[in-house]
Design a protein around this motif. Structure first.
Motif, PDB file in Angstrom:
ATOM      1  N   ARG A  71     100.628 141.515  69.184  1.00  0.00           N
ATOM      2  CA  ARG A  71     101.823 142.296  68.833  1.00  0.00           C
ATOM      3  C   ARG A  71     101.866 143.644  69.552  1.00  0.00           C
ATOM      4  NH1 ARG A  71     101.189 141.815  62.407  1.00  0.00           N
ATOM      5  NH2 ARG A  71      99.008 142.012  63.107  1.00  0.00           N
ATOM      6  N   LEU A  72     100.716 144.031  70.124  1.00  0.00           N
ATOM      7  CA  LEU A  72     100.661 145.282  70.883  1.00  0.00           C
ATOM      8  C   LEU A  72     101.073 145.111  72.336  1.00  0.00           C
ATOM      9  CD1 LEU A  72      97.259 146.682  69.572  1.00  0.00           C
ATOM     10  CD2 LEU A  72      99.549 147.460  68.940  1.00  0.00           C
TER      11      LEU A  72
ATOM     12  N   LEU B 212     104.983 151.830  66.396  1.00  0.00           N
ATOM     13  CA  LEU B 212     103.525 151.764  66.305  1.00  0.00           C
ATOM     14  C   LEU B 212     103.058 153.135  65.836  1.00  0.00           C
ATOM     15  CD1 LEU B 212     100.795 150.350  66.812  1.00  0.00           C
ATOM     16  CD2 LEU B 212     100.979 151.059  69.218  1.00  0.00           C
ATOM     17  N   VAL B 213     102.534 153.206  64.620  1.00  0.00           N
ATOM     18  CA  VAL B 213     102.266 154.511  64.012  1.00  0.00           C
ATOM     19  C   VAL B 213     100.888 154.556  63.363  1.00  0.00           C
ATOM     20  CG1 VAL B 213     104.723 154.894  63.563  1.00  0.00           C
ATOM     21  CG2 VAL B 213     103.302 153.840  61.793  1.00  0.00           C
ATOM     22  N   SER B 214     100.376 155.769  63.195  1.00  0.00           N
ATOM     23  CA  SER B 214      99.157 155.997  62.428  1.00  0.00           C
ATOM     24  C   SER B 214      99.525 156.088  60.947  1.00  0.00           C
ATOM     25  CB  SER B 214      98.494 157.294  62.883  1.00  0.00           C
ATOM     26  OG  SER B 214      99.338 158.403  62.581  1.00  0.00           O
ATOM     27  N   ASP B 215      98.508 156.118  60.095  1.00  0.00           N
ATOM     28  CA  ASP B 215      98.771 156.224  58.646  1.00  0.00           C
ATOM     29  C   ASP B 215      99.509 157.513  58.303  1.00  0.00           C
ATOM     30  OD1 ASP B 215      97.526 153.877  57.157  1.00  0.00           O
ATOM     31  OD2 ASP B 215      95.848 154.477  58.411  1.00  0.00           O
TER      32      ASP B 215
ATOM     33  N   PRO C  56      95.011 152.582  63.833  1.00  0.00           N
ATOM     34  CA  PRO C  56      94.292 153.842  64.064  1.00  0.00           C
ATOM     35  C   PRO C  56      94.769 154.509  65.350  1.00  0.00           C
ATOM     36  CG  PRO C  56      92.779 152.052  63.523  1.00  0.00           C
ATOM     37  CD  PRO C  56      94.108 151.419  63.761  1.00  0.00           C
ATOM     38  N   ALA C  57      94.602 155.829  65.424  1.00  0.00           N
ATOM     39  CA  ALA C  57      95.075 156.587  66.587  1.00  0.00           C
ATOM     40  C   ALA C  57      94.465 156.083  67.883  1.00  0.00           C
ATOM     41  CB  ALA C  57      94.781 158.069  66.401  1.00  0.00           C
ATOM     42  N   GLY C  58      93.203 155.666  67.840  1.00  0.00           N
ATOM     43  CA  GLY C  58      92.545 155.174  69.046  1.00  0.00           C
ATOM     44  C   GLY C  58      93.196 153.924  69.593  1.00  0.00           C
ATOM     45  N   ILE C  59      93.610 153.036  68.719  1.00  0.00           N
ATOM     46  CA  ILE C  59      94.290 151.815  69.161  1.00  0.00           C
ATOM     47  C   ILE C  59      95.666 152.158  69.725  1.00  0.00           C
ATOM     48  CG2 ILE C  59      95.393 149.692  68.337  1.00  0.00           C
ATOM     49  CD1 ILE C  59      93.017 149.202  66.558  1.00  0.00           C
TER      50      ILE C  59
END
Length: 270
Positions: A12-13, A53-56, A78-81
């Motif tokens: 999905r990315l 596509l977002v972080s928490d 997560p931000a890294g992804i």
């Protein structure tokens, strides 16, 4: 729909892998918008949203907006992804993809309707995305009818232009001028007075050029390096300059010049 992603290889990315390749993203019919301030502008715009596509933390910030649009796919990671998927770190935990849709035709932009008395911004050879974004931001602030882009201009849907404009490129209507400079004649025929902005000391001050303006202005700007082409200058109804009291200053940044010109022209076409 909200879904969580914990694997950088999640299929999905895949569309987000094109963010670092603007040409590939455009070929796919998509564009990227970044940041928590710009994403809501995309959601509220006429452009169709592909996904977010977002972080928490970004999800919590955007939740009030997203609750009004349960049809939008939201991927939480997560931000890294997010950084690995998009190829850069300047997203503040929020990337969004939108569909470009069919390009707006110039004739459509010029159709009579709301805002038809407001100025147009016409650009030739303005390629820098920061300038494109800044020009759209000024066009939005001064209620311009729209922006027309001739050959050599940057893409208003490039992510840096969108970010610099604070999302204004998603709100201000725009169209390409594919017959240049012949399309300037179309503007004249539709009732616009084409005013070419120049640094030529022999041109009249802008205030003089618009002192008796009885129709909306199409304000024409060229690149910072070379200005307007001879053909574009010749096709304009009039040339005008912004006088500068400091004799040591010979020009302004194109965004600054456009902001001044839009401010000066707007009261005369209300």
């Amino acid at each position: 729909m909200i879904a969580r992603i914990d694997d950088a290889a999640d299929p999905r990315l895949a569309p987000y892998a094109m963010v670092a390749d603007p040409a590939a993203l455009a070929r796919a019919g998509l564009f990227a918008a970044e940041g928590r301030l710009v994403a809501p502008r995309l959601i509220a715009s006429a452009y169709r949203v592909h996904s977010l596509l977002v972080s928490d933390s970004a999800l919590e910030r955007l939740r009030p907006v997203l609750e009004t649009r349960p049809d939008i796919d939201v991927l939480v990671a997560p931000a890294g992804i997010i950084s690995a998927a998009g190829g850069y770190d300047f997203h503040r935990g929020c990337l969004a993809l939108g569909y470009r849709g069919a390009p707006r035709e110039l004739a459509e932009l010029l159709e009579p309707g709301a805002g038809s008395l407001h100025s147009l911004v016409v650009l030739e050879g303005v390629s820098n995305p920061d300038n494109i974004g800044g020009l759209f931001r000024s066009a939005h602030a001064f209620a311009a009818r729209g922006v027309i882009l001739a050959a050599g201009c940057g893409d208003p849907l490039y992510r840096k232009a969108i970010r610099t404009s604070m999302g204004a490129t998603l709100d201000v209507p725009w169209a390409a001028a594919n017959e240049w400079p012949a399309d300037l004649g179309l503007l004249t025929s539709r009732g616009y007075r084409v005013i070419a902005m120049t640094t030529d000391a022999g041109a009249p001050p802008l205030r003089d050029a618009i002192a008796h303006l009885d129709r909306p202005a199409a304000l024409l700007f060229g690149s910072e390096g070379y200005g307007l082409s001879r053909d574009a200058l010749a096709a304009a109804d009039v040339q005008a300059r912004i006088p500068m009291p400091n004799a040591g200053a010979d020009s302004l940044n194109v965004v600054s010049a456009a902001s001044i010109a839009l401010y000066e022209a707007r009261p005369r076409v209300r």
